[in-house]
Motif scaffolding. Sequence first.
Motif, PDB file in Angstrom:
ATOM      1  N   LYS A 101      32.050  43.131  38.673  1.00  0.00           N
ATOM      2  CA  LYS A 101      32.105  44.589  38.709  1.00  0.00           C
ATOM      3  C   LYS A 101      31.674  45.140  40.069  1.00  0.00           C
ATOM      4  O   LYS A 101      32.192  46.171  40.507  1.00  0.00           O
ATOM      5  N   THR A 102      30.722  44.485  40.727  1.00  0.00           N
ATOM      6  CA  THR A 102      30.217  45.047  41.985  1.00  0.00           C
ATOM      7  C   THR A 102      31.134  44.750  43.169  1.00  0.00           C
ATOM      8  O   THR A 102      31.110  45.493  44.140  1.00  0.00           O
ATOM      9  N   MET A 105      33.346  47.636  44.386  1.00  0.00           N
ATOM     10  CA  MET A 105      32.498  48.719  44.906  1.00  0.00           C
ATOM     11  C   MET A 105      31.956  48.345  46.273  1.00  0.00           C
ATOM     12  O   MET A 105      31.991  49.137  47.212  1.00  0.00           O
ATOM     13  N   PHE A 106      31.474  47.114  46.372  1.00  0.00           N
ATOM     14  CA  PHE A 106      30.935  46.624  47.635  1.00  0.00           C
ATOM     15  C   PHE A 106      32.001  46.717  48.735  1.00  0.00           C
ATOM     16  O   PHE A 106      31.744  47.191  49.835  1.00  0.00           O
ATOM     17  N   ARG A 250      39.750  49.023  39.228  1.00  0.00           N
ATOM     18  CA  ARG A 250      39.041  48.034  40.051  1.00  0.00           C
ATOM     19  C   ARG A 250      39.987  47.429  41.077  1.00  0.00           C
ATOM     20  O   ARG A 250      39.638  47.273  42.252  1.00  0.00           O
TER      21      ARG A 250
END
Lengths: 345, 365
Positions: A101-102, A105-106, A250
Amino acid sequence: MENLFINIARTLSDWLLQLGLSHFWTDLVLLVVQWTAIILIITLNVIILVWLERKISGFIQQRLGPNRLGPFGCFQTIADTLKLLTKEDIIPSQTDKLIFKTAPMFFIIVSVLLYAVIPMGKDMVVVDLNVGLFYFISVGSLTTIAILMAGWSSNNKWSLLGAMRSVAQMISYEIPLAFSLLGVVMIAGSLNLSAIVAAQSNIWFIVLQPVAFVTYFIAATAELNRGPFDMPEAEQELTAGAYTEYTGMRWALFFLAEYTNLVAVSALAATLFFGGWQGPLLPSWMWIIIKTYLIMLVFMWMKWTFPRIRMDHLMSLSWKVLVPVSLINILVTGVGIEIFKGMGW
Amino acid sequence: MFGKGLLKGLGITAKHTFEREITQQYPEERPHLQDRFRGSLAYDYPKCIACGLCIKACPNNVLTLETYKDEGSRKKKVAYYAIDLQYCLFCNLCVEICPTATLYFTHEFELTSYDREGIKKEYHRPPELVPASKTAAGPAEEDKTPPGGETDDKKVRQMEAMKTALLKNPAKTLGKILPAEEDVAIMSSLMQEDDKILTKLAQLLVEDRDKAAKVATAWVKKGRSSGPPPGAVPPMADGTPRSAAGQSSAEETAPPAADSREAEGGVGLPAEDKAPLGDEADDKRVRQVEALKTALLNNPAKTLGKILPAEEDVVIMSGLMKADDKILAKLTQLLVEDRDKAAKVATAWVAREKKRNPGEGGPSS
């Protein structure tokens, strides 16, 4: 026109000061506004860029490209974005959920961070770092970690292979990229991007450093994972590489980040080699946009012209050609600077 | 070396970028087809001389031809022609061999359909019109020879015109020779059932109107007295007395195409020249049933209109037919064998259906 955005910022800060806020808070609010503006511009830019890329690839292949929605199909990307936003978010069961999930975003955060140091017009830079170029290169290489996170957490051999390729590519091409920019830094005598732009007021560095530009361009293409160096997501071999398991928003974030990187790298090329925001008649922020878009057109042109390079060729190109060439370039630049100094320039 | 090839590639793509796009916006832009493009195979009914060469030429058995022998000219005529395009390999052999350019390739290429039958092209002669070759087949130039070897061209043409008039507007034409309206109705139905009656009547009308009136009255009387005809009887072969009145017997309506030939010792359908008479009759009937079935499905209003007076009933009946194959089969058989009975049965079905769902006009299924 020239000071349009600066005036807006000044009006805003004056107004905030009148409201009785301290300088610290005013600057903070201004920073938030600046970042919001950047993120908005990036997002809108991506919508245009995806449309442009599809259109250009169509023209190159003598097709029409998207043309059903709106004039010249210009609303196609908006429709695609809406589709991606409303898609189901699927996370495969065997993934490392947190990293999975990160990772997107990262990726997007790192990409947006690149814009902090790019001068987007006269006196228009979010953070005027004195090591701006160094910051750009080091933050830029962090994107590889995001791809590695995505590939590793997906628990899928294609994803992992794509991620590993990305890392290998980054390690190989970060070196010629940095070396090629050293020539520019040596001539300008600064790592501050505003200073580099100012140093080009008489002559663009593309004239002084053509070899550095070519090396930078090739290395940047590899860094961006764009064709012909799109090994990490080679569709024919790895389905979508590190992004295979991602769906909906995503996946869209990865896409967004890739194009954001493209804009950032192109803007950096414009800043370092084409005089940045400097130009006649038009306001400075218009010039950097024009130059960035022209460089991006070349990136797209190359992507749709060249077939994907083989992995071992990719490596040998970097280590056997680009690294020596950029090292020689540094040597020649250094010698040249000393000679010109000796001649009393 | 040194990127020369790369630059060349970039040059090529740059050149292509500004060239004209070759994409065709298909549904809006129609493709430009060459003259010799082979689209759907088409068949020009009037031109066909039923030689059967195309059938022999076809490597995939795409084509089907059924013929009969024309009463007057003793020529083979097309009763039914079918092109089952799903098997066609567009080899052009049939088109090449066709002596009259009946078969040709069109430029129509959107041949998709929802089922296999949809791609099949069929050319029917309406079953009740089969022997009336000249009217149906249009300009059949080779058929000038009048029946019985007579060479009076004008008379033949007159007769044709009369036939058409009789079929198109029976009330007006028959009104001249039959006083009672009821009689006109009976006569017109007789005509439609049996082509021979039609031919005879037309001939009489052209030659001698008074005689025609007499004969017609006699037929009507016979038609009324005989009542519902005795059902399925194979068509009469040779030796049957062929008085003007006798021709109206309803059982002959079954294979109208053939019996006049039979009476003269000929055979109805040349395809089965050597077949024994009994088999031939059965075969004929089967084919007739098939043709009628198609007619029922293709144009229910017209076909059912003859047995069901109310339009609403026709709609219900056609719905029933489409819903249930068995009903369709039964109705077709009855229609071929015994029209009155068919009418009764159909009325009964419609009534039942109406009772079942009084609210709607059509069948529930």
